[in-house]
Design a protein around this motif. Structure first.
Motif, PDB file in Angstrom:
ATOM      1  N   ASP A  46       0.847  -1.197   0.000  1.00 57.41           N
ATOM      2  CA  ASP A  46       0.000   0.000   0.000  1.00 57.41           C
ATOM      3  C   ASP A  46       0.883   1.247   0.000  1.00 57.41           C
ATOM      4  O   ASP A  46       1.652   1.433  -0.916  1.00 57.41           O
ATOM      5  CB  ASP A  46      -0.982  -0.009   1.177  1.00 57.41           C
ATOM      6  CG  ASP A  46      -1.956  -1.178   1.105  1.00 57.41           C
ATOM      7  OD1 ASP A  46      -2.379  -1.507  -0.019  1.00 57.41           O
ATOM      8  OD2 ASP A  46      -2.282  -1.756   2.158  1.00 57.41           O
ATOM      9  N   ASP A  47       0.794   2.077   1.051  1.00 59.64           N
ATOM     10  CA  ASP A  47       1.574   3.316   1.114  1.00 59.64           C
ATOM     11  C   ASP A  47       2.822   3.170   1.986  1.00 59.64           C
ATOM     12  O   ASP A  47       3.420   4.151   2.398  1.00 59.64           O
ATOM     13  CB  ASP A  47       0.714   4.460   1.643  1.00 59.64           C
ATOM     14  CG  ASP A  47       0.171   4.197   3.042  1.00 59.64           C
ATOM     15  OD1 ASP A  47       0.362   3.084   3.567  1.00 59.64           O
ATOM     16  OD2 ASP A  47      -0.445   5.111   3.614  1.00 59.64           O
ATOM     17  N   GLN A  48       3.219   1.913   2.243  1.00 59.15           N
ATOM     18  CA  GLN A  48       4.366   1.667   3.132  1.00 59.15           C
ATOM     19  C   GLN A  48       5.525   1.030   2.386  1.00 59.15           C
ATOM     20  O   GLN A  48       5.325   0.247   1.454  1.00 59.15           O
ATOM     21  CB  GLN A  48       3.949   0.767   4.288  1.00 59.15           C
ATOM     22  CG  GLN A  48       2.892   1.396   5.177  1.00 59.15           C
ATOM     23  CD  GLN A  48       2.520   0.488   6.333  1.00 59.15           C
ATOM     24  OE1 GLN A  48       2.667  -0.729   6.260  1.00 59.15           O
ATOM     25  NE2 GLN A  48       2.053   1.092   7.408  1.00 59.15           N
ATOM     26  N   ILE A  49       6.743   1.370   2.838  1.00 60.49           N
ATOM     27  CA  ILE A  49       7.964   0.789   2.305  1.00 60.49           C
ATOM     28  C   ILE A  49       8.718   0.187   3.482  1.00 60.49           C
ATOM     29  O   ILE A  49       8.828   0.804   4.548  1.00 60.49           O
ATOM     30  CB  ILE A  49       8.843   1.857   1.621  1.00 60.49           C
ATOM     31  CG1 ILE A  49       8.060   2.561   0.511  1.00 60.49           C
ATOM     32  CG2 ILE A  49      10.123   1.240   1.070  1.00 60.49           C
ATOM     33  CD1 ILE A  49       8.770   3.787  -0.048  1.00 60.49           C
ATOM     34  N   GLY A  50       9.236  -1.007   3.304  1.00 59.23           N
ATOM     35  CA  GLY A  50       9.987  -1.637   4.386  1.00 59.23           C
ATOM     36  C   GLY A  50      10.690  -2.876   3.905  1.00 59.23           C
ATOM     37  O   GLY A  50      11.101  -2.971   2.747  1.00 59.23           O
ATOM     38  N   LEU A  51      10.815  -3.838   4.792  1.00 60.12           N
ATOM     39  CA  LEU A  51      11.441  -5.120   4.508  1.00 60.12           C
ATOM     40  C   LEU A  51      10.454  -6.216   4.872  1.00 60.12           C
ATOM     41  O   LEU A  51       9.491  -5.969   5.594  1.00 60.12           O
ATOM     42  CB  LEU A  51      12.720  -5.277   5.349  1.00 60.12           C
ATOM     43  CG  LEU A  51      13.748  -4.156   5.215  1.00 60.12           C
ATOM     44  CD1 LEU A  51      14.843  -4.322   6.263  1.00 60.12           C
ATOM     45  CD2 LEU A  51      14.337  -4.142   3.828  1.00 60.12           C
ATOM     46  N   ALA A  52      10.693  -7.426   4.407  1.00 55.59           N
ATOM     47  CA  ALA A  52       9.837  -8.544   4.793  1.00 55.59           C
ATOM     48  C   ALA A  52       9.879  -8.685   6.310  1.00 55.59           C
ATOM     49  O   ALA A  52      10.946  -8.748   6.904  1.00 55.59           O
ATOM     50  CB  ALA A  52      10.308  -9.831   4.117  1.00 55.59           C
ATOM     51  N   GLY A  53       8.742  -8.649   6.963  1.00 53.73           N
ATOM     52  CA  GLY A  53       8.666  -8.733   8.411  1.00 53.73           C
ATOM     53  C   GLY A  53       8.692  -7.375   9.102  1.00 53.73           C
ATOM     54  O   GLY A  53       8.393  -7.257  10.268  1.00 53.73           O
ATOM     55  N   THR A  54       9.077  -6.322   8.394  1.00 55.57           N
ATOM     56  CA  THR A  54       9.104  -4.960   8.930  1.00 55.57           C
ATOM     57  C   THR A  54       8.577  -4.029   7.838  1.00 55.57           C
ATOM     58  O   THR A  54       9.283  -3.161   7.340  1.00 55.57           O
ATOM     59  CB  THR A  54      10.548  -4.542   9.321  1.00 55.57           C
ATOM     60  OG1 THR A  54      11.176  -5.597  10.017  1.00 55.57           O
ATOM     61  CG2 THR A  54      10.531  -3.308  10.191  1.00 55.57           C
ATOM     62  N   GLU A  55       7.319  -4.219   7.469  1.00 63.44           N
ATOM     63  CA  GLU A  55       6.765  -3.543   6.310  1.00 63.44           C
ATOM     64  C   GLU A  55       6.652  -2.028   6.459  1.00 63.44           C
ATOM     65  O   GLU A  55       6.845  -1.301   5.519  1.00 63.44           O
ATOM     66  CB  GLU A  55       5.383  -4.121   5.954  1.00 63.44           C
ATOM     67  CG  GLU A  55       5.425  -5.492   5.319  1.00 63.44           C
ATOM     68  CD  GLU A  55       5.568  -6.623   6.330  1.00 63.44           C
ATOM     69  OE1 GLU A  55       5.547  -6.356   7.546  1.00 63.44           O
ATOM     70  OE2 GLU A  55       5.702  -7.771   5.895  1.00 63.44           O
ATOM     71  N   GLY A  56       6.328  -1.519   7.657  1.00 61.20           N
ATOM     72  CA  GLY A  56       5.996  -0.106   7.796  1.00 61.20           C
ATOM     73  C   GLY A  56       7.136   0.799   8.232  1.00 61.20           C
ATOM     74  O   GLY A  56       6.928   1.689   9.037  1.00 61.20           O
ATOM     75  N   LEU A  57       8.347   0.607   7.733  1.00 59.03           N
ATOM     76  CA  LEU A  57       9.449   1.489   8.131  1.00 59.03           C
ATOM     77  C   LEU A  57       9.235   2.917   7.634  1.00 59.03           C
ATOM     78  O   LEU A  57       9.497   3.881   8.343  1.00 59.03           O
ATOM     79  CB  LEU A  57      10.778   0.956   7.604  1.00 59.03           C
ATOM     80  CG  LEU A  57      11.265  -0.345   8.221  1.00 59.03           C
ATOM     81  CD1 LEU A  57      12.531  -0.825   7.517  1.00 59.03           C
ATOM     82  CD2 LEU A  57      11.528  -0.163   9.706  1.00 59.03           C
ATOM     83  N   VAL A  58       8.754   3.061   6.414  1.00 54.33           N
ATOM     84  CA  VAL A  58       8.472   4.374   5.835  1.00 54.33           C
ATOM     85  C   VAL A  58       7.031   4.360   5.344  1.00 54.33           C
ATOM     86  O   VAL A  58       6.640   3.465   4.601  1.00 54.33           O
ATOM     87  CB  VAL A  58       9.419   4.692   4.659  1.00 54.33           C
ATOM     88  CG1 VAL A  58       9.083   6.032   4.029  1.00 54.33           C
ATOM     89  CG2 VAL A  58      10.875   4.668   5.108  1.00 54.33           C
ATOM     90  N   THR A  59       6.237   5.338   5.785  1.00 62.96           N
ATOM     91  CA  THR A  59       4.856   5.464   5.331  1.00 62.96           C
ATOM     92  C   THR A  59       4.704   6.793   4.608  1.00 62.96           C
ATOM     93  O   THR A  59       5.057   7.840   5.144  1.00 62.96           O
ATOM     94  CB  THR A  59       3.871   5.391   6.509  1.00 62.96           C
ATOM     95  OG1 THR A  59       4.057   4.141   7.189  1.00 62.96           O
ATOM     96  CG2 THR A  59       2.427   5.478   6.019  1.00 62.96           C
ATOM     97  N   LEU A  60       4.203   6.753   3.394  1.00 65.84           N
ATOM     98  CA  LEU A  60       4.030   7.941   2.572  1.00 65.84           C
ATOM     99  C   LEU A  60       2.582   8.391   2.596  1.00 65.84           C
ATOM    100  O   LEU A  60       1.661   7.579   2.604  1.00 65.84           O
ATOM    101  CB  LEU A  60       4.433   7.633   1.119  1.00 65.84           C
ATOM    102  CG  LEU A  60       5.814   7.025   0.905  1.00 65.84           C
ATOM    103  CD1 LEU A  60       5.995   6.623  -0.555  1.00 65.84           C
ATOM    104  CD2 LEU A  60       6.891   7.984   1.332  1.00 65.84           C
ATOM    105  N   SER A  61       2.367   9.706   2.619  1.00 66.83           N
ATOM    106  CA  SER A  61       1.015  10.251   2.509  1.00 66.83           C
ATOM    107  C   SER A  61       1.106  11.561   1.735  1.00 66.83           C
ATOM    108  O   SER A  61       2.197  12.062   1.470  1.00 66.83           O
ATOM    109  CB  SER A  61       0.401  10.494   3.888  1.00 66.83           C
ATOM    110  OG  SER A  61       1.035  11.579   4.537  1.00 66.83           O
TER     111      SER A  61
END
Length: 137
Positions: A46-61
């Motif tokens: 969706d609007d998140q960038i991360g790693l497998a298991g830590t998906e929400g490191l960066v959230t864009l809006s």
């Protein structure tokens, strides 16, 4: 036409490419209807960038970027002139010299813990000096 497959696509070319070439200038979308998209070690959900298991490191809006966790840099971190605030409920620590070019306002006591602490004025010129004053007494 549309390419439809029910299995993986395996490309054996040494430097394989997926190329989008449109005369209309419209973009290329890589999407997942029911999950995430992994590119190498980076996961887009969706609007998140991360790693497998830590998906929400960066959230864009549309109003900004949220970073979960810490932000580490070995270079300068620049913030617009009047846009930097520290929003914490606990202690904040600066390791090194804190330089301030403008007026500094403290809303509580200033405590010096060094054994031989000093307040030093280093201004030069005929009209320089150090003034300590109180508005209320």
């Amino acid at each position: 036409g549309t390419l439809t497959t029910t299995d993986d696509i395996l490309m054996s070319e040494e430097t394989a490419a997926l190329t989008h070439d449109s005369d209309t200038g419209v973009g290329l979308a890589i999407t997942s209807t029911n999950g995430y998209v992994d590119v190498e070690q980076v996961r887009f959900t969706d609007d998140q960038i991360g790693l497998a298991g830590t998906e929400g490191l960066v959230t864009l809006s549309s109003s900004g970027v949220d970073i979960a966790g810490s932000l580490d840099t070995d270079g300068h971190f620049k913030v617009a002139d009047t846009k930097f605030t520290i929003d914490v409920s606990g202690n904040t620590y600066a390791d090194g010299t804190l330089g301030v070019k403008g007026l500094s306002t403290l809303q509580n006591n200033l405590e010096l813990s060094k054994t031989d602490a000093a307040i030093k004025h280093t201004g030069t010129g005929a009209t320089t000096g150090l003034t300590i004053s109180s508005d209320n007494g």
